[in-house]
Design a protein around this motif. Structure first.
Motif, PDB file in Angstrom:
ATOM      1  N   GLU A 111       0.763  -1.145  -0.058  1.00 41.42           N
ATOM      2  CA  GLU A 111      -0.112   0.079  -0.112  1.00 41.42           C
ATOM      3  C   GLU A 111       0.770   1.254  -0.114  1.00 41.42           C
ATOM      4  OE1 GLU A 111      -3.373   0.413   2.649  1.00 41.42           O
ATOM      5  OE2 GLU A 111      -3.676  -1.850   2.714  1.00 41.42           O
ATOM      6  N   ALA A 112       1.935   1.078   0.723  1.00 42.21           N
ATOM      7  CA  ALA A 112       2.833   2.467   0.958  1.00 42.21           C
ATOM      8  C   ALA A 112       3.437   2.721  -0.387  1.00 42.21           C
ATOM      9  CB  ALA A 112       3.793   2.241   2.064  1.00 42.21           C
ATOM     10  N   VAL A 113       4.096   1.564  -1.192  1.00 43.05           N
ATOM     11  CA  VAL A 113       4.682   1.608  -2.391  1.00 43.05           C
ATOM     12  C   VAL A 113       3.596   2.102  -3.502  1.00 43.05           C
ATOM     13  CG1 VAL A 113       5.856   0.282  -4.354  1.00 43.05           C
ATOM     14  CG2 VAL A 113       6.495   0.054  -2.110  1.00 43.05           C
ATOM     15  N   ALA A 114       2.279   1.764  -3.540  1.00 44.16           N
ATOM     16  CA  ALA A 114       1.391   2.080  -4.383  1.00 44.16           C
ATOM     17  C   ALA A 114       1.198   3.539  -4.320  1.00 44.16           C
ATOM     18  CB  ALA A 114       0.172   1.280  -4.171  1.00 44.16           C
ATOM     19  N   ASP A 115       0.997   4.055  -3.104  1.00 46.74           N
ATOM     20  CA  ASP A 115       0.654   5.371  -2.679  1.00 46.74           C
ATOM     21  C   ASP A 115       1.917   6.314  -3.154  1.00 46.74           C
ATOM     22  OD1 ASP A 115      -1.776   4.643  -1.696  1.00 46.74           O
ATOM     23  OD2 ASP A 115      -1.191   4.870   0.299  1.00 46.74           O
ATOM     24  N   THR A 116       3.245   5.849  -2.732  1.00 44.93           N
ATOM     25  CA  THR A 116       4.451   6.726  -2.935  1.00 44.93           C
ATOM     26  C   THR A 116       4.452   6.761  -4.608  1.00 44.93           C
ATOM     27  OG1 THR A 116       5.066   6.380  -1.049  1.00 44.93           O
ATOM     28  CG2 THR A 116       6.566   7.082  -2.493  1.00 44.93           C
ATOM     29  N   ALA A 117       4.427   5.736  -5.195  1.00 45.23           N
ATOM     30  CA  ALA A 117       4.998   5.776  -6.487  1.00 45.23           C
ATOM     31  C   ALA A 117       3.461   5.813  -7.579  1.00 45.23           C
ATOM     32  CB  ALA A 117       5.432   4.359  -7.073  1.00 45.23           C
TER      33      ALA A 117
ATOM     34  N   ASN B 288       2.224  -4.643  -5.625  1.00 45.88           N
ATOM     35  CA  ASN B 288       2.517  -6.011  -5.301  1.00 45.88           C
ATOM     36  C   ASN B 288       3.511  -6.788  -6.006  1.00 45.88           C
ATOM     37  OD1 ASN B 288       2.058  -8.187  -3.340  1.00 45.88           O
ATOM     38  ND2 ASN B 288       0.767  -8.915  -4.886  1.00 45.88           N
ATOM     39  N   ASP B 289       3.272  -6.512  -7.348  1.00 42.14           N
ATOM     40  CA  ASP B 289       4.259  -7.348  -8.423  1.00 42.14           C
ATOM     41  C   ASP B 289       5.788  -6.781  -8.092  1.00 42.14           C
ATOM     42  OD1 ASP B 289       2.251  -8.792  -9.390  1.00 42.14           O
ATOM     43  OD2 ASP B 289       2.128  -7.383 -11.233  1.00 42.14           O
ATOM     44  N   VAL B 290       5.757  -5.520  -7.845  1.00 37.01           N
ATOM     45  CA  VAL B 290       7.209  -4.784  -7.672  1.00 37.01           C
ATOM     46  C   VAL B 290       7.823  -5.403  -6.338  1.00 37.01           C
ATOM     47  CG1 VAL B 290       8.409  -2.721  -6.897  1.00 37.01           C
ATOM     48  CG2 VAL B 290       6.767  -2.808  -9.025  1.00 37.01           C
ATOM     49  N   VAL B 291       7.098  -5.494  -5.156  1.00 39.51           N
ATOM     50  CA  VAL B 291       7.429  -5.681  -3.901  1.00 39.51           C
ATOM     51  C   VAL B 291       8.027  -7.038  -3.943  1.00 39.51           C
ATOM     52  CG1 VAL B 291       6.977  -6.080  -1.616  1.00 39.51           C
ATOM     53  CG2 VAL B 291       6.198  -3.870  -2.518  1.00 39.51           C
ATOM     54  N   SER B 292       7.008  -8.168  -4.712  1.00 36.03           N
ATOM     55  CA  SER B 292       7.465  -9.449  -4.747  1.00 36.03           C
ATOM     56  C   SER B 292       8.636  -9.562  -5.748  1.00 36.03           C
ATOM     57  CB  SER B 292       6.131 -10.127  -5.455  1.00 36.03           C
ATOM     58  OG  SER B 292       4.930 -10.149  -4.572  1.00 36.03           O
ATOM     59  N   ALA B 293       8.785  -8.898  -6.636  1.00 35.59           N
ATOM     60  CA  ALA B 293      10.013  -9.257  -7.290  1.00 35.59           C
ATOM     61  C   ALA B 293      11.208  -8.757  -6.665  1.00 35.59           C
ATOM     62  CB  ALA B 293       9.822  -8.301  -8.509  1.00 35.59           C
ATOM     63  N   ILE B 294      11.281  -7.679  -5.899  1.00 34.08           N
ATOM     64  CA  ILE B 294      12.187  -7.308  -5.128  1.00 34.08           C
ATOM     65  C   ILE B 294      12.751  -8.351  -3.941  1.00 34.08           C
ATOM     66  CG2 ILE B 294      13.183  -5.582  -3.303  1.00 34.08           C
ATOM     67  CD1 ILE B 294      11.638  -3.446  -4.896  1.00 34.08           C
TER      68      ILE B 294
ATOM     69  N   LEU C 173       0.846   3.930  -8.165  1.00 35.95           N
ATOM     70  CA  LEU C 173       0.872   2.694  -8.809  1.00 35.95           C
ATOM     71  C   LEU C 173      -0.515   1.966  -8.400  1.00 35.95           C
ATOM     72  CD1 LEU C 173       4.484   1.192  -8.559  1.00 35.95           C
ATOM     73  CD2 LEU C 173       3.268   2.224 -10.858  1.00 35.95           C
ATOM     74  N   PRO C 174      -1.086   1.127  -9.154  1.00 36.25           N
ATOM     75  CA  PRO C 174      -2.298   0.386  -8.765  1.00 36.25           C
ATOM     76  C   PRO C 174      -1.714  -0.588  -7.791  1.00 36.25           C
ATOM     77  CG  PRO C 174      -2.168   0.544 -11.110  1.00 36.25           C
ATOM     78  CD  PRO C 174      -0.993   1.005 -10.713  1.00 36.25           C
ATOM     79  N   LYS C 175      -2.422  -1.150  -6.840  1.00 37.75           N
ATOM     80  CA  LYS C 175      -1.928  -1.931  -5.853  1.00 37.75           C
ATOM     81  C   LYS C 175      -1.454  -3.362  -6.550  1.00 37.75           C
ATOM     82  CE  LYS C 175      -4.358  -0.263  -1.886  1.00 37.75           C
ATOM     83  NZ  LYS C 175      -5.493  -0.686  -0.920  1.00 37.75           N
ATOM     84  N   ASP C 176      -2.157  -3.984  -7.416  1.00 41.64           N
ATOM     85  CA  ASP C 176      -1.600  -5.033  -8.059  1.00 41.64           C
ATOM     86  C   ASP C 176      -0.102  -4.950  -8.693  1.00 41.64           C
ATOM     87  OD1 ASP C 176      -2.701  -3.512 -10.149  1.00 41.64           O
ATOM     88  OD2 ASP C 176      -3.206  -5.328 -11.186  1.00 41.64           O
ATOM     89  N   LYS C 177       0.181  -3.800  -9.285  1.00 38.17           N
ATOM     90  CA  LYS C 177       1.412  -3.460  -9.969  1.00 38.17           C
ATOM     91  C   LYS C 177       2.536  -3.222  -8.633  1.00 38.17           C
ATOM     92  CE  LYS C 177       0.680  -3.433 -14.180  1.00 38.17           C
ATOM     93  NZ  LYS C 177       1.298  -4.221 -15.395  1.00 38.17           N
TER      94      LYS C 177
END
Length: 90
Positions: free
Chosen positions: A8-14, A22-28, A16-20
């Motif tokens: 949620e924090a990444v989605a708000d800061t960047a 989630n993909d970014v955090v999971s990839a990292i 981005l939609p939450k599903d994207k």
């Protein structure tokens, strides 16, 4: 903070939609895991470094029976915080 809170924090800061996000955090997280399994060190400047640490086999005692047991060798993950993270926490 849980993974969902981080997403949620990444989605708000960047923005981005939450599903994207989630993909970014999971990839990292997957890439950090893969690097550590290959015994690589992951250094995030200002945040810290993750590294694989080896624990040698040792003798221990069972807390229940007091019997001596052999604890096998294993690998674990170590984290050394960077200066910016230490300063932010203190």
């Amino acid at each position: 903070m849980h993974k969902s809170d981080l997403v949620e924090a990444v989605a708000d800061t960047a923005d981005l939609p939450k599903d994207k996000a989630n993909d970014v955090v999971s990839a990292i997280l997957d890439e950090i895991t893969n690097a550590l399994s290959r015994e690589d060190t992951v250094s995030l400047i200002g945040f810290g470094s993750f590294s694989q640490r080896h624990r040698a086999a040792r003798t221990g005692r069972s807390p229940k029976t007091g019997e001596t047991i052999e604890i096998p060798a294993s690998n674990s993950v170590g984290f050394k915080p960077g200066k910016a993270l230490k300063d932010a926490v203190n």
